[in-house]
Design a protein around this motif. Structure first.
Motif, PDB file in Angstrom:
ATOM      1  N   CYS A 225      -3.627   5.384 -12.497  1.00  0.00           N
ATOM      2  CA  CYS A 225      -2.682   4.486 -11.508  1.00  0.00           C
ATOM      3  C   CYS A 225      -4.040   5.330  -9.709  1.00  0.00           C
ATOM      4  O   CYS A 225      -2.883   6.033  -9.044  1.00  0.00           O
ATOM      5  CB  CYS A 225      -1.518   4.787 -11.129  1.00  0.00           C
ATOM      6  SG  CYS A 225      -0.808   2.980 -10.537  1.00  0.00           S
ATOM      7  N   TYR A 226      -4.077   4.288  -9.068  1.00  0.00           N
ATOM      8  CA  TYR A 226      -4.230   4.835  -7.484  1.00  0.00           C
ATOM      9  C   TYR A 226      -4.821   3.734  -6.472  1.00  0.00           C
ATOM     10  O   TYR A 226      -3.670   2.772  -7.292  1.00  0.00           O
ATOM     11  CB  TYR A 226      -5.819   5.163  -7.867  1.00  0.00           C
ATOM     12  CG  TYR A 226      -6.827   4.449  -7.723  1.00  0.00           C
ATOM     13  CD1 TYR A 226      -7.288   3.665  -7.215  1.00  0.00           C
ATOM     14  CD2 TYR A 226      -7.175   4.362  -9.428  1.00  0.00           C
ATOM     15  CE1 TYR A 226      -9.027   2.921  -7.307  1.00  0.00           C
ATOM     16  CE2 TYR A 226      -7.991   3.603  -9.689  1.00  0.00           C
ATOM     17  CZ  TYR A 226      -8.835   2.749  -9.055  1.00  0.00           C
ATOM     18  OH  TYR A 226     -10.258   1.582  -9.641  1.00  0.00           O
ATOM     19  N   HIS A 227      -4.496   3.697  -5.263  1.00  0.00           N
ATOM     20  CA  HIS A 227      -4.338   2.906  -4.362  1.00  0.00           C
ATOM     21  C   HIS A 227      -5.765   1.649  -4.022  1.00  0.00           C
ATOM     22  O   HIS A 227      -6.791   3.024  -3.237  1.00  0.00           O
ATOM     23  CB  HIS A 227      -3.269   2.513  -3.398  1.00  0.00           C
ATOM     24  CG  HIS A 227      -1.632   2.992  -4.355  1.00  0.00           C
ATOM     25  ND1 HIS A 227      -1.260   3.998  -4.316  1.00  0.00           N
ATOM     26  CD2 HIS A 227      -0.303   2.103  -4.742  1.00  0.00           C
ATOM     27  CE1 HIS A 227      -0.081   3.726  -5.262  1.00  0.00           C
ATOM     28  NE2 HIS A 227       0.242   2.580  -4.867  1.00  0.00           N
ATOM     29  N   LEU A 228      -5.810   1.125  -3.372  1.00  0.00           N
ATOM     30  CA  LEU A 228      -6.760   0.801  -2.332  1.00  0.00           C
ATOM     31  C   LEU A 228      -6.161  -0.085  -1.501  1.00  0.00           C
ATOM     32  O   LEU A 228      -4.909  -0.594  -1.636  1.00  0.00           O
ATOM     33  CB  LEU A 228      -7.692  -0.620  -3.277  1.00  0.00           C
ATOM     34  CG  LEU A 228      -8.585   0.150  -3.970  1.00  0.00           C
ATOM     35  CD1 LEU A 228      -9.605  -1.975  -4.849  1.00  0.00           C
ATOM     36  CD2 LEU A 228      -9.660   0.948  -3.816  1.00  0.00           C
ATOM     37  N   GLN A 229      -7.255   0.371   0.148  1.00  0.00           N
ATOM     38  CA  GLN A 229      -6.460  -0.109   1.366  1.00  0.00           C
ATOM     39  C   GLN A 229      -7.141  -1.259   1.973  1.00  0.00           C
ATOM     40  O   GLN A 229      -8.788  -0.136   1.880  1.00  0.00           O
ATOM     41  CB  GLN A 229      -5.315   1.146   2.007  1.00  0.00           C
ATOM     42  CG  GLN A 229      -4.971   0.364   3.942  1.00  0.00           C
ATOM     43  CD  GLN A 229      -3.638   0.856   3.825  1.00  0.00           C
ATOM     44  OE1 GLN A 229      -3.967   2.629   4.009  1.00  0.00           O
ATOM     45  NE2 GLN A 229      -3.082   1.147   4.318  1.00  0.00           N
ATOM     46  N   SER A 230      -7.427  -1.415   3.177  1.00  0.00           N
ATOM     47  CA  SER A 230      -8.310  -2.423   3.575  1.00  0.00           C
ATOM     48  C   SER A 230      -8.270  -1.816   4.415  1.00  0.00           C
ATOM     49  O   SER A 230      -7.916  -0.831   5.489  1.00  0.00           O
ATOM     50  CB  SER A 230      -7.844  -4.085   4.191  1.00  0.00           C
ATOM     51  OG  SER A 230      -9.211  -4.600   4.986  1.00  0.00           O
ATOM     52  N   ALA A 231      -9.713  -0.895   5.183  1.00  0.00           N
ATOM     53  CA  ALA A 231     -10.283  -0.227   6.207  1.00  0.00           C
ATOM     54  C   ALA A 231      -9.909  -0.678   7.505  1.00  0.00           C
ATOM     55  O   ALA A 231      -9.453  -0.685   8.347  1.00  0.00           O
ATOM     56  CB  ALA A 231     -11.281   0.687   6.012  1.00  0.00           C
ATOM     57  N   GLY A 232      -9.733  -2.699   7.274  1.00  0.00           N
ATOM     58  CA  GLY A 232      -9.338  -2.779   8.639  1.00  0.00           C
ATOM     59  C   GLY A 232      -8.541  -3.834   9.224  1.00  0.00           C
ATOM     60  O   GLY A 232      -7.952  -4.573   9.951  1.00  0.00           O
ATOM     61  N   GLY A 233      -7.276  -2.833   8.529  1.00  0.00           N
ATOM     62  CA  GLY A 233      -6.197  -3.645   7.665  1.00  0.00           C
ATOM     63  C   GLY A 233      -5.432  -4.900   7.795  1.00  0.00           C
ATOM     64  O   GLY A 233      -6.268  -5.346   6.992  1.00  0.00           O
ATOM     65  N   PRO A 234      -3.815  -5.346   7.286  1.00  0.00           N
ATOM     66  CA  PRO A 234      -2.736  -4.414   7.927  1.00  0.00           C
ATOM     67  C   PRO A 234      -2.636  -3.088   7.347  1.00  0.00           C
ATOM     68  O   PRO A 234      -3.286  -3.124   5.732  1.00  0.00           O
ATOM     69  CB  PRO A 234      -2.160  -4.971   7.792  1.00  0.00           C
ATOM     70  CG  PRO A 234      -2.613  -6.783   7.713  1.00  0.00           C
ATOM     71  CD  PRO A 234      -4.305  -6.112   6.398  1.00  0.00           C
ATOM     72  N   THR A 235      -1.651  -2.311   7.749  1.00  0.00           N
ATOM     73  CA  THR A 235      -2.125  -0.919   7.504  1.00  0.00           C
ATOM     74  C   THR A 235      -0.838  -0.980   6.365  1.00  0.00           C
ATOM     75  O   THR A 235      -1.073   0.050   5.958  1.00  0.00           O
ATOM     76  CB  THR A 235      -1.279   0.014   8.926  1.00  0.00           C
ATOM     77  OG1 THR A 235      -0.715  -0.723   9.398  1.00  0.00           O
ATOM     78  CG2 THR A 235      -2.663  -0.242   9.246  1.00  0.00           C
ATOM     79  N   GLY A 236       0.140  -1.584   6.173  1.00  0.00           N
ATOM     80  CA  GLY A 236       0.938  -1.838   5.035  1.00  0.00           C
ATOM     81  C   GLY A 236       0.997  -2.236   4.132  1.00  0.00           C
ATOM     82  O   GLY A 236       1.584  -2.295   3.509  1.00  0.00           O
ATOM     83  N   LEU A 237      -0.322  -2.674   3.667  1.00  0.00           N
ATOM     84  CA  LEU A 237      -0.968  -3.937   2.805  1.00  0.00           C
ATOM     85  C   LEU A 237      -1.179  -2.681   2.269  1.00  0.00           C
ATOM     86  O   LEU A 237      -2.942  -1.748   2.275  1.00  0.00           O
ATOM     87  CB  LEU A 237      -1.656  -4.502   3.385  1.00  0.00           C
ATOM     88  CG  LEU A 237      -2.326  -5.495   2.277  1.00  0.00           C
ATOM     89  CD1 LEU A 237      -1.477  -6.279   1.120  1.00  0.00           C
ATOM     90  CD2 LEU A 237      -3.234  -6.820   2.237  1.00  0.00           C
ATOM     91  N   GLY A 238      -1.288  -2.573   0.613  1.00  0.00           N
ATOM     92  CA  GLY A 238      -1.974  -1.734  -0.446  1.00  0.00           C
ATOM     93  C   GLY A 238      -1.525  -2.311  -1.508  1.00  0.00           C
ATOM     94  O   GLY A 238      -1.359  -3.697  -2.096  1.00  0.00           O
ATOM     95  N   PHE A 239      -2.957  -2.255  -2.249  1.00  0.00           N
ATOM     96  CA  PHE A 239      -3.629  -2.673  -3.941  1.00  0.00           C
ATOM     97  C   PHE A 239      -3.120  -1.548  -4.909  1.00  0.00           C
ATOM     98  O   PHE A 239      -4.074  -0.748  -4.622  1.00  0.00           O
ATOM     99  CB  PHE A 239      -5.149  -3.400  -3.752  1.00  0.00           C
ATOM    100  CG  PHE A 239      -5.237  -3.912  -2.859  1.00  0.00           C
ATOM    101  CD1 PHE A 239      -4.453  -5.863  -3.080  1.00  0.00           C
ATOM    102  CD2 PHE A 239      -5.257  -3.878  -1.343  1.00  0.00           C
ATOM    103  CE1 PHE A 239      -5.368  -6.813  -1.851  1.00  0.00           C
ATOM    104  CE2 PHE A 239      -5.149  -5.190  -0.816  1.00  0.00           C
ATOM    105  CZ  PHE A 239      -5.321  -5.897  -0.641  1.00  0.00           C
ATOM    106  N   MET A 240      -2.174  -1.571  -5.627  1.00  0.00           N
ATOM    107  CA  MET A 240      -2.098  -0.801  -6.798  1.00  0.00           C
ATOM    108  C   MET A 240      -3.000  -0.922  -8.535  1.00  0.00           C
ATOM    109  O   MET A 240      -3.163  -2.608  -8.498  1.00  0.00           O
ATOM    110  CB  MET A 240      -0.877  -0.454  -7.127  1.00  0.00           C
ATOM    111  CG  MET A 240      -0.503   0.480  -8.016  1.00  0.00           C
ATOM    112  SD  MET A 240       1.330   0.913  -8.463  1.00  0.00           S
ATOM    113  CE  MET A 240       1.623  -0.694  -9.565  1.00  0.00           C
TER     114      MET A 240
END
Length: 340
Positions: A225-240
């Motif tokens: 299990c790990y997370h991805l996050q868009s480098a361009g934001g939104p900063t509070g948005l995460g993909f597990m």
């Protein structure tokens, strides 16, 4: 139409602030227009109906006074006037969608509330409408041309408004756009976030999001299990990611990032809304439980899209009764500690 504003966000020039001016930055005047819902295509301009009084006050007060922040939330295509308000005297047909990217610049107009007209009588000279006239094309993302209809963006612009000029009953402010940052937005549903759908591999999620993405692993490099996050934001948005597949998309309240607070579910709920807003939107199907960390004053509100509880959406509310996080996707939304 939703119109939000923080108005004039200057610090007071007395006491501590006066003694520590170098340490206390003065925030730029700021307004935000959310144009995703109720707007009208009025032949040659967008006419915003029922604007927030503080927004109009801020715009008039800051005209010809230097730079300010003028933010907008938009969709890439909008219905034309004849589609929304069919008038047989001017409309031959229901019309076809108008492409924002190729059709801008457009003048943004709004009614002036009576209180504002009275308070700024010397500048408005009896004007009934306020129009904002971009001097050049607004800096919208080129990626819109290759995206699906209805894609959203949060456009944060630093502008320099000109003086108020009045002709007949229209007050106009020219706007010079100095710079802009586009943050793509999508709708959060149990199926995914925009083009990123649950069940996708990491490569598929990265391709769907277009923007570069960073990864954060919990545990070892080969953690399941790990997370991805868009480098361009939104900063509070995460993909597990769980077992190499997208399992959950989460939105966490971030007081420093406006874009995060603008992400909405399919039923128009976003972080910062109240527990009563969630109950009204999702009805009797909600399952309410006590929050593991905030006790009886905090709640988990879970809505399942099917009886097997393999797809759904969960809201976390804090002790003040407002939504602090939203999780959408597979049964993993019930995990209280993300990957744990």
């Amino acid at each position: 139409m939703t119109v939000l504003t923080t108005g004039l966000a200057h610090f007071p020039a007395t006491g501590f602030a006066q003694e520590n001016a170098a340490e206390m930055p003065v925030a730029d005047p700021y307004v935000l227009f959310d144009l995703r819902d109720d707007f009208v295509w009025n032949l040659t301009h967008y006419q915003i109906l029922n604007p927030d009084e503080d927004v109009v006050r801020t715009l008039i007060a800051e005209a010809d006074q230097g730079q300010m922040i003028f933010d907008m939330v938009l969709r890439d295509t909008v219905p034309p006037y004849c589609e929304l308000r069919f008038d047989p005297t001017i409309c031959d047909d229901r019309g076809t969608p108008v492409d924002w990217y190729s059709d801008l610049p457009q003048t943004i107009c709004m009614d002036i509330p009576a209180n504002v007209t009275f308070d700024h009588a010397d500048r408005l000279k009896g004007a009934k409408y306020l129009c904002l006239e971009p001097r050049e094309r607004l800096l919208l993302p080129e990626s819109w041309q290759s995206r699906q209809s209805g894609a959203q963006t949060y456009l944060s612009q630093r502008i320099e408004p000109g003086a108020v000029t009045v002709r007949d009953d229209i007050a106009t402010i020219d706007i010079l756009v100095l710079d802009a940052i586009n943050t793509p937005l999508s709708t959060l549903t149990p199926e995914g976030y925009g083009d990123a759908k649950t069940g996708m591999t990491e490569d598929e999620v990265r391709a769907a999001m277009i923007e570069p993405m960073t990864s954060t692993r919990e545990g070892t490099e080969d953690a399941e299990c790990y997370h991805l996050q868009s480098a361009g934001g939104p900063t509070g948005l995460g993909f597990m990611m769980v077992d190499s597949k997208l399992a959950r998309i989460s939105v966490y309240a971030d007081e420093y990032d406006i874009a995060t607070s603008l992400i909405r579910t399919g039923r128009a709920i976003q972080v910062g809304d109240t527990i009563d807003d969630v109950r009204a939107a999702y009805g009797d199907g909600l399952i309410e439980e006590e929050h593991e960390y905030d006790g009886p004053d905090g709640r988990y509100l879970t809505w399942w899209a099917n009886d097997a509880k393999t797809s759904g959406i969960r809201f976390e509310t804090g002790r003040d009764g407002t939504v602090t996080a939203i999780h959408a996707g597979t049964g993993s939304i019930a995990r209280s500690e993300s990957c744990y």
